[in-house]
Design an enzyme around this catalytic site. Structure first.
Site, mmCIF file in Angstrom:
data_model
loop_
_atom_site.group_PDB
_atom_site.id
_atom_site.type_symbol
_atom_site.label_atom_id
_atom_site.label_comp_id
_atom_site.label_asym_id
_atom_site.label_seq_id
_atom_site.Cartn_x
_atom_site.Cartn_y
_atom_site.Cartn_z
ATOM 1 N N ASP A 8 -71.397 -38.592 -103.751
ATOM 2 C CA ASP A 8 -72.725 -39.085 -104.099
ATOM 3 C C ASP A 8 -73.269 -39.819 -102.873
ATOM 4 O OD1 ASP A 8 -71.389 -41.506 -104.070
ATOM 5 O OD2 ASP A 8 -71.871 -42.047 -106.144
ATOM 6 N N HIS A 9 -74.394 -40.514 -103.044
ATOM 7 C CA HIS A 9 -75.000 -41.237 -101.916
ATOM 8 C C HIS A 9 -74.061 -42.301 -101.353
ATOM 9 C CE1 HIS A 9 -75.787 -43.241 -105.688
ATOM 10 N NE2 HIS A 9 -75.881 -44.384 -105.037
ATOM 11 N N CYS A 65 -66.987 -41.241 -103.603
ATOM 12 C CA CYS A 65 -68.112 -42.038 -104.115
ATOM 13 C C CYS A 65 -67.879 -43.470 -103.632
ATOM 14 C CB CYS A 65 -68.257 -41.914 -105.638
ATOM 15 S SG CYS A 65 -66.885 -42.530 -106.618
ATOM 16 N N GLY A 66 -68.505 -44.437 -104.251
ATOM 17 C CA GLY A 66 -68.328 -45.811 -103.786
ATOM 18 C C GLY A 66 -66.885 -46.269 -103.912
ATOM 19 N N THR A 67 -66.299 -46.005 -105.069
ATOM 20 C CA THR A 67 -64.922 -46.446 -105.341
ATOM 21 C C THR A 67 -63.925 -45.301 -105.493
ATOM 22 O OG1 THR A 67 -65.352 -46.362 -107.716
ATOM 23 C CG2 THR A 67 -65.767 -48.476 -106.590
ATOM 24 N N GLY A 68 -64.403 -44.108 -105.715
ATOM 25 C CA GLY A 68 -63.542 -42.966 -106.060
ATOM 26 C C GLY A 68 -63.297 -42.860 -107.554
ATOM 27 N N GLY A 70 -65.366 -43.085 -110.392
ATOM 28 C CA GLY A 70 -66.222 -42.231 -111.217
ATOM 29 C C GLY A 70 -65.966 -40.760 -110.947
ATOM 30 N N MET A 71 -65.725 -40.422 -109.693
ATOM 31 C CA MET A 71 -65.401 -39.035 -109.335
ATOM 32 C C MET A 71 -64.117 -38.601 -110.036
ATOM 33 S SD MET A 71 -67.574 -37.561 -107.387
ATOM 34 C CE MET A 71 -68.681 -37.611 -105.975
ATOM 35 N N HIS A 98 -45.646 -34.555 -106.374
ATOM 36 C CA HIS A 98 -45.129 -34.717 -107.742
ATOM 37 C C HIS A 98 -46.145 -34.386 -108.826
ATOM 38 C CE1 HIS A 98 -41.409 -37.474 -106.869
ATOM 39 N NE2 HIS A 98 -41.441 -36.386 -106.109
ATOM 40 N N ARG A 132 -38.783 -29.925 -111.882
ATOM 41 C CA ARG A 132 -38.961 -30.863 -112.997
ATOM 42 C C ARG A 132 -40.390 -31.407 -113.046
ATOM 43 N NH1 ARG A 132 -36.759 -33.593 -108.811
ATOM 44 N NH2 ARG A 132 -37.313 -35.777 -108.448
ATOM 45 N N HIS A 133 -41.030 -31.451 -111.882
ATOM 46 C CA HIS A 133 -42.407 -31.961 -111.847
ATOM 47 C C HIS A 133 -43.373 -30.977 -112.497
ATOM 48 C CE1 HIS A 133 -40.942 -35.209 -109.455
ATOM 49 N NE2 HIS A 133 -40.449 -34.368 -108.557
HETATM 50 C C1 RB5 Z 1 -72.805 -45.848 -106.947
HETATM 51 O O1 RB5 Z 1 -73.418 -47.068 -106.759
HETATM 52 C C2 RB5 Z 1 -71.389 -46.038 -107.473
HETATM 53 O O2 RB5 Z 1 -71.421 -46.530 -108.767
HETATM 54 C C3 RB5 Z 1 -70.614 -44.747 -107.418
HETATM 55 O O3 RB5 Z 1 -70.611 -44.261 -106.127
HETATM 56 C C4 RB5 Z 1 -69.143 -44.824 -107.788
HETATM 57 O O4 RB5 Z 1 -68.506 -45.864 -107.124
HETATM 58 C C5 RB5 Z 1 -68.831 -44.784 -109.209
HETATM 59 O O5 RB5 Z 1 -67.668 -44.679 -109.609
#
Ligand code: RB5
Length: 142
Positions: A8-9, A65-68, A70-71, A98, A132-133
């Site tokens: 995302d952005h 994404c910002g944190t990974g 939501g993706m 694994h 096993r994995h």
């Molecule tokens: C966008 O501001 C942020 O919420 C998105 O990139 C992501 O971090 C969500 O999980």
């Protein structure tokens, strides 16, 4: 290796750095968007990358994404996809060895570009151990 990428952005800048890094290492990268810094919805790009992995046009997928988070949450709702949010190289390697996690999720606001490149390197060079994995991974399906 054929790698589909999406962001995302909030993950655009790191995705570009990682795409260049992977191409320089000889991988074939397909960027499925987003293409500019306008605010957008990460699930759209997570789903596009997951479908590329499922239809075989890509062997692996990288989502930023910002944190990974939501993706990864979105990707893990796509049947047949296992996605890992990773911020260290050991977890990246093990997620492949694994857990057969063919989708890797990173947070641009969490990891710097240098560490992110090392994480991606650890993950692309790892292979699933099976055995096993494989039984355990099969049990993940609802
Ligand atoms: C966008 O501001 C942020 O919420 C998105 O990139 C992501 O971090 C969500 O999980």
């Amino acid at each position: 290796m054929r790698v589909a990428m999406g962001s995302d952005h909030a993950g655009l800048e790191l995705k570009r750095v990682l795409a260049d890094h992977l191409r320089a290492a000889g991988h074939e990268v397909r960027d499925l968007g987003t293409e500019d810094g306008r605010s957008c919805d990460y699930p759209d790009f997570a789903k596009a990358v997951c479908h590329a992995v499922l239809d075989g046009s890509a062997e692996r997928g990288v989502l930023v994404c910002g944190t990974g988070q939501g993706m990864a949450m979105t990707a893990n709702k796509v049947s047949g996809i296992r996605a890992a949010v990773v911020a260290d190289t050991f977890s990246a390697r093990m997620a492949m060895m694994h857990n057969d996690a063919r989708v890797l999720c990173l947070g641009q606001r969490v990891v710097g570009a240098g560490l992110a490149a090392d994480i991606v390197d650890a993950w692309v060079s790892a292979t699933f151990e099976g055995g096993r994995h494989a039984n355990r991974v099969a049990k993940m399906e609802p």
